[in-house]
Design a protein around this motif. Structure first.
Motif, mmCIF file in Angstrom:
data_model
loop_
_atom_site.group_PDB
_atom_site.id
_atom_site.type_symbol
_atom_site.label_atom_id
_atom_site.label_comp_id
_atom_site.label_asym_id
_atom_site.label_seq_id
_atom_site.Cartn_x
_atom_site.Cartn_y
_atom_site.Cartn_z
ATOM 1 N N VAL A 82 96.398 43.825 29.175
ATOM 2 C CA VAL A 82 96.752 42.577 30.055
ATOM 3 C C VAL A 82 95.706 41.710 30.383
ATOM 4 O O VAL A 82 95.343 40.582 30.388
ATOM 5 C CB VAL A 82 97.805 43.199 31.260
ATOM 6 N N GLY A 83 94.506 42.509 31.101
ATOM 7 C CA GLY A 83 93.500 42.075 31.654
ATOM 8 C C GLY A 83 92.579 41.110 30.534
ATOM 9 O O GLY A 83 92.239 40.134 30.851
ATOM 10 N N ILE A 86 94.422 37.886 29.915
ATOM 11 C CA ILE A 86 94.212 36.866 30.896
ATOM 12 C C ILE A 86 92.711 36.371 31.023
ATOM 13 O O ILE A 86 92.559 35.048 30.913
ATOM 14 C CB ILE A 86 94.452 37.660 32.291
ATOM 15 N N ILE A 87 91.729 37.215 30.540
ATOM 16 C CA ILE A 87 90.254 36.744 30.691
ATOM 17 C C ILE A 87 90.249 35.726 29.313
ATOM 18 O O ILE A 87 89.661 34.649 29.573
ATOM 19 C CB ILE A 87 89.455 37.844 30.495
ATOM 20 N N ARG A 89 92.599 33.936 28.223
ATOM 21 C CA ARG A 89 93.336 32.743 28.237
ATOM 22 C C ARG A 89 92.541 31.902 29.207
ATOM 23 O O ARG A 89 92.271 30.454 29.189
ATOM 24 C CB ARG A 89 94.655 33.252 28.845
ATOM 25 N N LEU A 90 91.963 32.375 30.222
ATOM 26 C CA LEU A 90 91.204 31.735 31.237
ATOM 27 C C LEU A 90 89.852 31.040 30.402
ATOM 28 O O LEU A 90 89.450 29.944 31.008
ATOM 29 C CB LEU A 90 90.468 32.602 32.226
ATOM 30 N N VAL A 93 91.350 27.927 28.571
ATOM 31 C CA VAL A 93 91.817 26.770 29.481
ATOM 32 C C VAL A 93 90.512 26.111 30.115
ATOM 33 O O VAL A 93 90.373 25.100 30.385
ATOM 34 C CB VAL A 93 92.765 27.377 30.662
ATOM 35 N N LEU B 155 95.542 31.321 36.190
ATOM 36 C CA LEU B 155 94.804 32.252 35.665
ATOM 37 C C LEU B 155 93.862 32.768 36.627
ATOM 38 O O LEU B 155 93.449 34.082 36.599
ATOM 39 C CB LEU B 155 94.480 31.693 34.284
ATOM 40 N N VAL B 159 93.059 36.620 37.808
ATOM 41 C CA VAL B 159 91.881 37.361 37.551
ATOM 42 C C VAL B 159 91.659 37.756 38.811
ATOM 43 O O VAL B 159 90.954 39.249 38.788
ATOM 44 C CB VAL B 159 90.927 36.366 36.661
ATOM 45 N N LEU B 162 93.515 40.936 39.400
ATOM 46 C CA LEU B 162 93.199 42.052 38.541
ATOM 47 C C LEU B 162 91.975 42.742 38.910
ATOM 48 O O LEU B 162 92.037 43.780 38.929
ATOM 49 C CB LEU B 162 92.702 41.194 36.999
#
Lengths: 107, 482
Positions: A82-83, A86-87, A89-90, A93, B155, B159, B162
């Motif tokens: 998951v992490g 997310i990273i 995807r960041l 974007v 996001l 993060v 996270l």
């Protein structure tokens, strides 16, 4: 002097590197700027804590610590999947994964 | 614990099983269903309602028995509480996904898994089990915070959560390792909650115990670990912010309360230890109240404001925990805790529903200016905002007032007078910023250009939440005859 003591005691022999790993991870998570490295440091902390548990388990010949380590590895794998998503995807974007540029939120 | 003695009491986890099963079905259904159809969401809502029924009818509530080889205790009121939170989050999800959010079906699936994991976390009787359940819930929360994956704000919130939550999970695990080692060294099963009293005074155990408690304090955003909370609440999608604010915080507080109820401080030599723990928790809660309330004063972004408000409320709840450790009155603590949490849930969801009705799939930049002229646009949303803000500020006769009163009564009996002073001071400060928001919404001048829309199921939900906020306190006080 401490070093000699550590080499003699088998529990401390495992516990000392485990806590070093944990401390390294904690320092990295606090002071690094790159999100991937921060994330790796968090995983390092997890490894350190797990190693501490395994040190106790092997010292006293108890199997539950070892079994629990497998559960923790599963959790860590889910967290990494998951992490990293997310990273990634960041990065798509925002174009950066440095915490210096994370200023979307705030006053 | 011999392996053959372990009984698999599947009936005791029926409610969680229903949730997990419905989550799996929801994921499969949303893989096959038409894009952006709300059928899966409706199915998931039925799943949560079914789980709620099972939980209410479940015979394990308050039975004091343990299940699955002493891994689980019986269900507590927290199960129903978090299921209602999930239900409200799902309802808010309809509004959120109608205005541009994507993948509603999968969202409900993740929400259900998270809810079930939180229920198991609070029912845990063993620290290892608690860790697995907690991390399962946390991973779901990462996914939910990052749901709006086209927006940097969402996001970034994910993060931040996270990293902070990953660190707190590691602290929890290190604490378990120490407690496990202390248990092996003294040949006691210290990982089980009921044996915690035996570990008190052992240095290794106390270190591990402190690590575990501070890891949970991370999750409830108490003082030294509160910095992530406003950012995450601001950036996450609004239904997720509401879930963070209520369910995640409540799970942490209920868990902390639970582990302290297992420790018997009345034995010989325990007095000093309990005094130290009470002092530490009191200082943490006072600092949390001050940081939350003083930080909120300068905020004009409403979701950040809710983040600081959540920190302050965690502080009030920790006052109750400190009082519990000092006097050890279980029954009154449970009444106070669940009453306060219910009041907090009504008020928070009432407010987040209003925040969610502003159009545009990103709510991270909503400020007081957007609320100008709101009373002319929608009397329903306006009245919900006013009533629930009054409840959070603690104005009688709302439920929030009675919740704070109960905590003050607890603190009074525990003789934590200075903490009562801090709490009253915090509440007075909080009136300033809650009423600042209220004043902006009551301003008749034009200004809020952001379009506002009322959707189908909104009106009954908001009526129910506002009515609960208004009358819950009065009704409960008459029923209990305090």
């Amino acid at each position: 002097m401490t070093g000699v003591l550590i080499m003699e005691d088998s529990l401390a022999k495992f516990l000392f590197p485990a806590l070093m790993l944990f401390a390294t991870g904690l320092l990295g998570a606090m002071f690094k700027r790159n999100l991937i490295i921060i994330f790796m440091c968090v995983e390092l902390m997890l490894c350190g804590a797990m190693l501490a548990m395994l040190a106790f388990a092997s010292e006293y010949g108890d199997i539950r610590g070892g079994v629990f380590a497998f559960f923790v590895m599963t959790i860590a794998a889910a967290e990494v999947a998951v992490g990293l998503a997310i990273i990634t995807r960041l990065f798509v974007v925002d174009g950066t994964i440095s915490t210096k540029n994370m200023n979307t939120l705030g006053d | 614990m011999e392996l053959q003695n372990i009984s698999f009491d599947w009936g005791s986890v029926a409610s969680e099983a229903v949730l997990f099963l419905c989550a799996v079905i929801a994921i499969v259904l949303s893989a096959f269903s038409r894009k952006e159809s709300s059928i899966v969401q409706i199915f998931a809502m039925f799943g949560i309602v079914a789980a709620l029924f099972v939980e209410i009818l479940c015979p394990t509530i308050g039975s004091g028995e343990t299940y699955f080889g002493e891994m689980l205790t019986g269900a507590s009121s927290f199960g129903c509480f978090v299921l209602v939170c999930a239900l409200l989050t799902g309802l808010m999800g309809f509004g959120y996904f109608a205005k541009g959010g994507k993948r509603g079906g999968e969202f409900m699936a993740v929400l259900m898994i998270c809810t079930a994991a939180m229920m198991l976390f609070v029912r845990a009787n063993n620290l290892m089990f608690a860790f697995i359940a907690l991390e399962c819930a946390t991973v779901c929360l990462y996914i939910m915070a990052a749901w709006n994956r086209e927006r940097a704000s969402s996001l970034e919130a994910a993060v931040k959560y996270l990293v902070v939550s990953g660190v707190s999970g590691c602290l929890f695990l290190l604490g378990i390792a120490f407690i496990y080692g202390a248990g092996l060294a003294t040949s006691r099963e210290l990982l089980y909650f009921e044996n915690f009293t035996a570990g008190m005074g052992n240095g290794l155990f106390m270190t591990g115990f402190a690590l575990v408690v501070s890891a949970v304090l991370f999750k409830v955003a108490a003082f030294p670990f509160q910095f992530w909370s406003p950012d995450v609440y601001q950036g996450a999608p609004t239904p997720v912010s509401a879930f963070f604010a209520v369910a995640s915080k409540a799970a942490g507080i209920v868990f902390i309360g639970k582990i302290f109820t297992f420790i018997d401080f009345s034995g010989g030599g325990m007095f000093d230890i309990s005094e130290n723990i009470v002092f530490t928790i009191s200082v943490i809660s006072a600092a949390t109240i001050l940081v939350g309330n003083l930080g909120a004063i300068t905020q004009i972004n409403v979701k950040r404001l809710m983040g600081f408000s959540g920190i302050a409320n965690a502080g009030y709840l920790l006052v109750a925990v400190a009082a519990l450790i000092k006097m050890g009155s279980m029954a009154f603590f449970e009444l106070t805790l669940y009453f306060y949490l219910a009041a907090y849930m009504f008020a928070n969801y009432g407010l987040f529903f209003v925040v969610n009705q502003f159009q545009g799939d990103d709510d991270s930049d909503q400020t007081f200016a957007d609320y100008r002229g709101m009373s002319r646009k929608s009397s329903l949303l306006e009245s919900s905002l006013v009533i629930n803000l009054a409840s959070l500020a603690g104005i009688p006769p709302t439920a929030g007032f009675f919740g704070k009163l109960l905590i003050l009564i607890m603190a009074w009996y525990a003789q934590l007078y200075w903490l009562m002073g801090v709490m009253v001071f915090g509440s007075v400060v909080s009136i300033y910023y809650y009423f600042g928001w209220m004043r902006a919404s009551l301003d008749f001048a034009d200004g809020g250009e952001r379009p506002l829309r009322e959707t189908g199921a909104l009106a009954p939900t908001l009526y129910a939440l506002s009515a609960s906020t208004l009358f819950f306190g009065v009704i409960v006080f008459f029923l209990v005859r305090l």
